[in-house]
Design a protein around this motif. Structure first.
Motif, short mmCIF file in Angstrom:
data_model
loop_
_atom_site.label_atom_id
_atom_site.label_comp_id
_atom_site.label_asym_id
_atom_site.label_seq_id
_atom_site.Cartn_x
_atom_site.Cartn_y
_atom_site.Cartn_z
N ARG A 12 101.49 64.72 133.08
CA ARG A 12 100.34 64.65 132.26
C ARG A 12 99.32 63.81 131.74
O ARG A 12 98.27 64.36 131.79
CB ARG A 12 101.99 64.85 131.09
CG ARG A 12 101.59 65.41 129.35
CD ARG A 12 100.68 63.71 128.75
NE ARG A 12 101.53 62.39 128.74
CZ ARG A 12 100.90 61.44 128.44
NH1 ARG A 12 99.79 61.35 127.72
NH2 ARG A 12 101.79 60.74 128.41
N ASP A 13 99.71 62.97 132.14
CA ASP A 13 99.32 61.33 131.56
C ASP A 13 97.88 61.45 132.13
O ASP A 13 96.81 61.07 133.00
CB ASP A 13 99.65 59.80 131.50
CG ASP A 13 98.62 59.12 130.47
OD1 ASP A 13 98.13 59.11 130.11
OD2 ASP A 13 99.64 57.93 130.31
N HIS A 205 105.00 52.19 129.00
CA HIS A 205 104.85 52.57 130.01
C HIS A 205 103.05 51.75 129.33
O HIS A 205 102.44 51.09 129.25
CB HIS A 205 105.23 54.17 128.65
CG HIS A 205 103.23 54.65 129.56
ND1 HIS A 205 103.75 56.82 129.67
CD2 HIS A 205 102.01 54.19 128.92
CE1 HIS A 205 102.89 57.24 130.04
NE2 HIS A 205 101.34 56.15 129.31
N HIS A 207 99.06 51.18 131.74
CA HIS A 207 97.86 51.35 132.66
C HIS A 207 97.70 50.03 132.96
O HIS A 207 97.96 48.64 132.90
CB HIS A 207 97.47 52.14 131.38
CG HIS A 207 97.86 53.13 130.66
ND1 HIS A 207 96.83 54.09 131.14
CD2 HIS A 207 98.27 53.82 129.95
CE1 HIS A 207 97.22 54.76 130.58
NE2 HIS A 207 98.33 55.24 129.77
N ASN A 241 96.96 55.03 136.00
CA ASN A 241 98.49 54.27 134.98
C ASN A 241 99.06 53.82 136.26
O ASN A 241 98.79 53.23 137.02
CB ASN A 241 99.57 56.18 134.82
CG ASN A 241 99.33 56.84 133.91
OD1 ASN A 241 97.82 57.27 133.44
ND2 ASN A 241 100.04 56.73 132.53
ZN LIG Z 1 99.77 56.49 128.84
#
Ligand SMILES: [Zn+2]
Length: 521
Positions: A12-13, A205, A207, A241
């Motif tokens: 997804r990301d 989460h 980055h 990520n």
């Molecule tokens: Zn993200």
């Protein structure tokens, strides 16, 4: 051992990264691989924004997964409507997963200036959406987008967004460093404050815009987060990520927390390479834990120390993560490095054996010609077998001929004809290709496949040409390095010649000989 949920968002990301595009088949293959590795949650797509994902969700339901829960990802309802009427939420439900992740705004500026609604409406959007999904029986992860930036701007509003999610029944509050600009100490402190205030499980989460994503994720876990989101090899937009391939061993091998079943840690390297292969991304040799160079030693003194005791220059043993130690071969490496290579073939030889001296002399001569084996260990291994008289060639070349015809037709401008012999049986074939080397490679495979079907497994993954003595212009020597894989293993071979086709041929035949030799051992 404290259980930390490894939550993968590669599909997804990660899929939002430049140059990455997964087909439905690719996604299914990756899901299976991550499930085998023992990843707990796999965020696999956004059915509302990508219709291709709906087909994926239909098919993923048919897989028998041992460890992973599949997550469909979406956003809070649109401004001013009922959650039940929201088209994206309807698509999210059609994905038919037991768990969903919902992202919502927790930074006041994003609400008023980007979403352009009131601070109250945003809270209602978070609460309504999660309540609606809970009524549908879903497990809900709330991704608080821009949480740390929001916290810095308006801590109380950021906390209220979590409050709205928690009161609506969210199962996990995931704090997102969406812009990747936060430092580990801030992550630690803020995460601790969240944990002190809510009874709900907290996730992280991150980055990688400050190259802090792994450190930040670990800091959040040290502060008490129990779900850690990231992607395989850190694939993701901008700078990527948080890299699960570093986070998982950091948490498990260094901090004694449990992310994946202990016996699966040795599959980490192959899973990392598999995902990059499917994503068609060049693997980062310098990647910690899983990179080709992570346990490679070149300098003579280092090699000597590592062969006495690996802990002298290795923080863990490579086998723990399924990687291997490489002792790089070159004159610089010194005798002990070379001896380690030679001993892998014949353990009875020592540094004074005549065979060892013969191999070293041969190596020196080849290095003088322009060979460089530190990046082509497979050719060197093959060479040792040959020099010790333990390699019987799998085929012999009678001749080849390459014709280049321009202009190209349908991307094909070359034809190669090749005559080889296997145990006295001759085979002549020809094949077209995009360039003379490609034609030669195709013809060789075609000729050999009937004798050695395993050749079909070989895929060339990289081809590098380097001009050695460039002052000689077109008469200069070239060094060709070819990287090949058969899904199980990858290997690199080398050829040097004044003729680029001949150099390529040498590297290509070494690649095939190496594969057949390994298969026969
Ligand atoms: Zn993200």
């Amino acid at each position: 051992m404290t259980k930390i949920i490894a939550y993968d968002s590669t599909l997804r990301d990660g899929a939002q990264a430049q140059g990455i595009s997964f087909s439905v088949e690719d996604k299914l293959k990756i899901v299976q691989k991550l499930d085998e590795l023992g990843i707990g949650y796999i965020e696999a797509g956004n059915p509302g924004s990508n219709p291709k994902d709906l087909e994926f969700f239909e098919r993923v339901g048919g897989l028998q997964l041992k460890n992973a829960k599949i997550i469909a990802f979406g956003s809070t309802r649109k401004v001013g409507i009922n959650a039940a009427e929201d088209k994206n939420l309807q698509s999210l439900l059609r994905a038919n997963t037991a768990a969903v992740a919902i992202f919502g705004k927790s930074w006041d500026y994003q609400v008023t200036h980007i979403l352009r609604t009131t601070l109250e409406e945003n809270m209602a959007m978070i609460g309504d959406t999660i309540r609606f999904l809970k009524q549908q029986g879903k497990e809900v992860v709330f991704d608080a987008e821009h949480f740390f930036d929001g916290y810095k701007a308006n801590a109380e509003y950021a906390m209220q967004s979590l409050q709205a999610a928690a009161e609506a029944g969210a199962d996990v509050l995931c704090l997102c460093d969406t812009n990747g600009g936060t430092f580990p100490d801030e992550i630690f402190t803020v995460t601790q404050k969240v944990i002190a205030r809510f009874k709900v499980q907290v996730g992280i989460h991150c980055h990688n815009d400050c190259e802090m994503a792994v450190a930040n994720s670990v800091a959040a876990v040290q502060a008490g987060a129990v779900q850690v989101q990231g992607t395989i090899n850190g694939i993701g937009e901008r700078c990527g990520n948080a890299n699960l391939c570093s986070i998982i061993p950091n948490l498990q091998l260094k901090l004694g927390l449990s992310c994946i079943p202990a016996e699966n840690m040795a599959h980490l390297t192959s899973a990392a390479r598999f995902v990059n292969e499917v994503a068609n991304v060049t693997f980062n040799d310098k990647a910690p834990y899983v990179g080709n160079d992570a346990f490679s030693h070149k300098g003579g003194m280092h090699i000597d120390a590592v062969s006495k005791n690996p802990i002298s220059y290795e923080h863990i043993s490579p086998e723990q993560v399924g990687n291997v130690r490489h002792i790089l071969v070159s004159e610089v490496a010194g005798r002990s490095a070379l001896l380690a290579k030679i001993n892998a073939v014949d353990p009875t030889l020592n540094k004074d054996s005549p065979d060892t001296k013969r191999i070293l002399d041969h190596l020196k001569a080849l290095e003088h010609e322009g060979y460089q084996f530190e990046s082509a260990e497979s050719s060197f291994e093959l060479l040792i077998y040959k020099l010790l008289g333990r390699h019987k060639p799998f085929f012999g070349l009678a001749e080849y001929q390459v014709v280049i015809h321009e202009p190209a037709k349908n991307g094909v401008n070359s034809t190669a004809t090749i005559k080889i012999a296997v145990d006295g049986t001759e085979e002549t074939t020809d094949a077209d290709g995009d360039g003379p080397v490609n034609a030669l490679d195709n013809a060789m495979r075609k000729a050999l496949e009937r004798f050695y079907p395993a050749i079909k497994e070989i895929k060339l993954t990289d081809y590098k040409v380097r001009v050695l003595d460039s002052d000689k212009a077109t008469a200069a020597k070239v060094r060709v390095l070819i990287e090949s894989t058969d899904q199980k293993e990858s290997w690199t071979t080398i050829g040097v010649s004044t003729d680029v086709i001949d150099a390529s041929w040498r590297a290509l035949t070494d690649s095939v000989e190496y594969k057949l030799m390994r298969d026969s051992l």
